[in-house]
Enzyme design. Structure first.
Site, mmCIF file in Angstrom:
data_model
loop_
_atom_site.group_PDB
_atom_site.id
_atom_site.type_symbol
_atom_site.label_atom_id
_atom_site.label_comp_id
_atom_site.label_asym_id
_atom_site.label_seq_id
_atom_site.Cartn_x
_atom_site.Cartn_y
_atom_site.Cartn_z
ATOM 1 N N ALA A 247 9.230 -2.342 20.318
ATOM 2 C CA ALA A 247 9.493 -1.368 19.518
ATOM 3 C C ALA A 247 10.844 -1.391 19.103
ATOM 4 C CB ALA A 247 8.923 -0.005 19.687
ATOM 5 N N GLU B 105 2.511 14.629 11.034
ATOM 6 C CA GLU B 105 1.968 13.668 10.276
ATOM 7 C C GLU B 105 0.633 13.878 10.219
ATOM 8 O OE1 GLU B 105 3.512 9.788 9.840
ATOM 9 O OE2 GLU B 105 1.607 8.820 9.064
ATOM 10 N N LEU C 113 -27.585 14.651 -0.397
ATOM 11 C CA LEU C 113 -28.358 15.935 -0.840
ATOM 12 C C LEU C 113 -27.983 16.452 -2.251
ATOM 13 C CD1 LEU C 113 -27.367 18.360 2.236
ATOM 14 C CD2 LEU C 113 -29.481 17.169 1.757
ATOM 15 N N PHE D 126 0.844 -1.512 -0.094
ATOM 16 C CA PHE D 126 0.032 0.065 -0.080
ATOM 17 C C PHE D 126 0.819 1.344 -0.147
ATOM 18 C CE2 PHE D 126 -3.009 -2.598 2.989
ATOM 19 C CZ PHE D 126 -3.767 -3.212 1.720
HETATM 20 C C1 LIG Z 1 -4.929 4.996 0.300
HETATM 21 C C2 LIG Z 1 -3.835 4.352 1.040
HETATM 22 C C3 LIG Z 1 -2.314 4.875 1.141
HETATM 23 C C4 LIG Z 1 -1.434 4.207 1.725
HETATM 24 N N1 LIG Z 1 -0.189 4.737 1.832
HETATM 25 C C5 LIG Z 1 0.583 4.155 2.736
HETATM 26 C C6 LIG Z 1 2.035 4.653 2.370
HETATM 27 O O1 LIG Z 1 2.461 5.332 1.806
HETATM 28 N N2 LIG Z 1 3.200 3.923 3.428
HETATM 29 C C7 LIG Z 1 2.706 2.872 4.162
HETATM 30 O O2 LIG Z 1 3.422 2.340 4.815
HETATM 31 N N3 LIG Z 1 1.370 2.636 4.497
HETATM 32 C C8 LIG Z 1 0.526 3.141 3.592
HETATM 33 N N4 LIG Z 1 -1.016 2.779 3.793
HETATM 34 C C9 LIG Z 1 -1.271 1.459 4.711
HETATM 35 C C10 LIG Z 1 -1.970 1.949 6.051
HETATM 36 O O3 LIG Z 1 -1.025 3.015 6.800
HETATM 37 C C11 LIG Z 1 -2.572 0.907 6.598
HETATM 38 O O4 LIG Z 1 -3.546 0.529 5.664
HETATM 39 C C12 LIG Z 1 -3.359 1.190 7.836
HETATM 40 O O5 LIG Z 1 -2.095 1.692 8.955
HETATM 41 C C13 LIG Z 1 -4.170 0.004 8.383
HETATM 42 O O6 LIG Z 1 -3.079 -1.328 8.532
HETATM 43 P P1 LIG Z 1 -3.859 -2.244 7.573
HETATM 44 O O7 LIG Z 1 -4.261 -1.945 6.253
HETATM 45 O O8 LIG Z 1 -2.638 -3.426 7.673
HETATM 46 O O9 LIG Z 1 -4.987 -2.764 8.463
HETATM 47 P P2 LIG Z 1 -4.820 -3.773 9.837
HETATM 48 O O10 LIG Z 1 -3.911 -3.433 10.672
HETATM 49 O O11 LIG Z 1 -5.227 -5.300 9.345
HETATM 50 O O12 LIG Z 1 -6.501 -3.138 10.511
HETATM 51 C C14 LIG Z 1 -7.514 -3.501 10.137
HETATM 52 C C15 LIG Z 1 -8.638 -2.847 10.869
HETATM 53 O O13 LIG Z 1 -8.804 -3.228 12.033
HETATM 54 C C16 LIG Z 1 -9.165 -2.422 13.077
HETATM 55 N N5 LIG Z 1 -8.040 -2.192 13.945
HETATM 56 C C17 LIG Z 1 -6.715 -2.129 13.962
HETATM 57 N N6 LIG Z 1 -5.988 -2.170 15.061
HETATM 58 C C18 LIG Z 1 -7.241 -1.941 16.052
HETATM 59 C C19 LIG Z 1 -7.134 -1.671 17.293
HETATM 60 N N7 LIG Z 1 -6.262 -1.481 18.218
HETATM 61 N N8 LIG Z 1 -8.375 -1.490 17.973
HETATM 62 C C20 LIG Z 1 -9.507 -1.716 17.425
HETATM 63 N N9 LIG Z 1 -9.459 -1.978 15.926
HETATM 64 C C21 LIG Z 1 -8.362 -1.960 15.460
HETATM 65 C C22 LIG Z 1 -9.385 -1.027 12.123
HETATM 66 O O14 LIG Z 1 -10.412 -0.759 11.995
HETATM 67 C C23 LIG Z 1 -8.188 -1.154 10.866
HETATM 68 O O15 LIG Z 1 -8.667 -0.473 9.990
HETATM 69 C C24 LIG Z 1 -1.844 3.362 2.903
HETATM 70 C C25 LIG Z 1 -3.303 2.761 2.844
HETATM 71 C C26 LIG Z 1 -4.426 3.383 2.003
HETATM 72 C C27 LIG Z 1 -5.557 2.578 2.048
#
Ligand SMILES: Cc1cc2nc3c(=O)[nH]c(=O)nc-3n(C[C@H](O)[C@H](O)[C@H](O)COP(=O)(O)OP(=O)(O)OC[C@H]3O[C@@H](n4cnc5c(N)ncnc54)[C@H](O)[C@@H]3O)c2cc1C
Length: 383
Positions: free
Chosen positions: A184, A248, A343, A161
């Protein structure tokens, strides 16, 4: 939306807003549909922004930047958001306001001198590679490794992504350098140039929105990176990354404000021009209340964004406020724009309607840079 400029901004900030607004209205909005078709912002557009001084707003003057504070970045994000093209704001701020500041904050004098002038001029575009297929929220699970080998590191793994994967030339990549470390610790940040043997970009992702922000996977297969490309202290990468997190979050929050402002502007125009019953849609009280409610909520959110940016600009911590911004504003944006689409009636669902694109473009802000739930967890820890 409410005008906070006289309360928070200096004359320089206001001039910057004027310049950005003119640029967005005359050079971005007429061109960005073509950029969406192409799936990315063209190199000339980045160079033009560099020429106008927009890509180094928070950078030191010695490298060609303007030395603006966080309020300057908020003005930047808001005005890019007002273009109504979420992918434009995302691609540009990922480069100029998220990835590049990591180099400024953590880079050695040699690294800054080597990379920052080109970044600020828009000749070298940055991307940030953190998320992996195994998860983006629980970053401790990152698996991409960097093993020291003489005066190099050897990177193996995959990022996913990643915005600007195609238009980018310089990748700020987080990898695990100490496989034994817990929590970390044990992560480091590397600068990886496009073209480095062992580094490749995957296929373009087909996204719902953000069409002018390209996105792909990054693959590292025995990719040898000079030790001189280690950014900041070894094994402290996670903490170094967190140092930029307030900036950020405010950048993302301010882009959301700009998108919401544009959505409200075009929806008000639509409502005032759309005949219905004995007048216009705007004459219906429930519609007026909807617009008044969303404008009030967004005005309160805007106040929080500017308050947090002002604190940060004074050199104070704004961790709690910036995290609240990231938890709140993208969610408000989604609700407000969804209402604006409603709307617009059937027209709101048509590709030709601007509000339809804004609607698609509101989705990622509550994910990228940390999902809303993760932000709420963090806010709760700070209560
Ligand atoms: C358009 C777009 C651009 C992006 N650009 C970049 C980029 O340039 N660089 C980069 O490194 N990443 C990028 N990302 C990635 C983005 O940072 C991640 O999608 C985001 O951090 C979520 O990680 P994941 O998709 O693995 O979801 P997961 O970590 O699998 O989480 C899925 C869902 O679970 C829920 N969840 C997660 N943790 C918790 C919690 N602690 N408590 C309750 N619910 C929770 C949330 O609803 C979350 O959306 C991008 C994503 C998108 C969609």
């Amino acid at each position: 939306m409410i005008d906070l400029d006289s309360t928070f901004l200096t004359e320089e900030h206001r001039m910057l807003r004027g310049q950005l607004r003119r640029f967005v209205e005359t050079e971005v909005m007429p061109a960005a549909k073509a950029w969406e078709k192409a799936g990315q912002i063209p190199a000339e557009a980045f160079r033009r922004m560099g020429e106008l001084g927009f890509l180094g707003l928070s950078m030191p003057v010695e490298y060609g930047g303007s030395g603006f504070d966080t309020l300057g970045s908020v003005v930047f994000g808001e005005e890019l958001g007002r273009s109504g093209f979420g992918g434009f704001g995302a691609s540009v701020t990922d480069h100029a306001d998220i990835a590049a500041p990591m180099i400024r904050r953590n880079g050695s004098a040699e690294q800054c001198a080597r990379y920052l002038p080109g970044i600020i001029a828009g000749e070298r575009i940055c991307a940030l590679g953190v998320t992996e297929p195994g998860g983006g929220s629980d970053l401790i699970r990152m698996k991409t490794s960097a093993r020291k080998d003489g005066d190099s590191y050897i990177l193996n793994g995959q990022k996913t992504f990643i915005t600007n994967a195609y238009c980018g030339d310089l990748f700020v990549v987080v990898a695990r350098t100490d496989p034994e470390a817990k929590g970390a610790t044990g992560f480091s940040i590397f600068l990886v140039e496009k073209g480095t043997p062992g580094f490749s970009i995957g296929a373009r992702f087909e996204k719902t929105g953000w069409q002018c922000a390209d996105m792909s996977d990054l693959f590292f297969t025995d990719c040898r990176v000079p030790a001189a490309n280690l950014l900041g202290e070894e094994h402290r990468g996670f903490y170094l990354m967190m140092q930029g997190i307030e900036h950020e979050r405010l950048s993302i929050g301010s882009q959301c404000l700009g998108l919401a402002e544009r959505a409200i502007e075009i929806t008000l125009r639509w409502l005032k021009e759309r005949p219905a019953y004995r007048g216009m849609l705007w004459d219906l009280q429930s519609i007026r209340h909807d617009m008044a409610q969303m404008s009030s909520e967004l005005a309160a959110a805007k106040l929080l964004v500017y308050h947090a940016a002002a604190k940060k600009s004074r050199g104070e911590s704004a961790r709690m406020e910036a995290t609240m911004v990231k938890a709140l504003v993208p969610e408000l944006l989604k609700r407000a724009v969804d209402k604006c689409v409603q709307l617009h009636g059937g027209m709101g669902y048509m590709r030709e309607a601007e509000i339809e694109r804004i609607w698609r473009d509101t989705r990622p802000h509550s994910l990228g840079g940390g999902a809303s739930a993760v932000m709420l967890d963090e806010v709760a820890k700070l209560l």
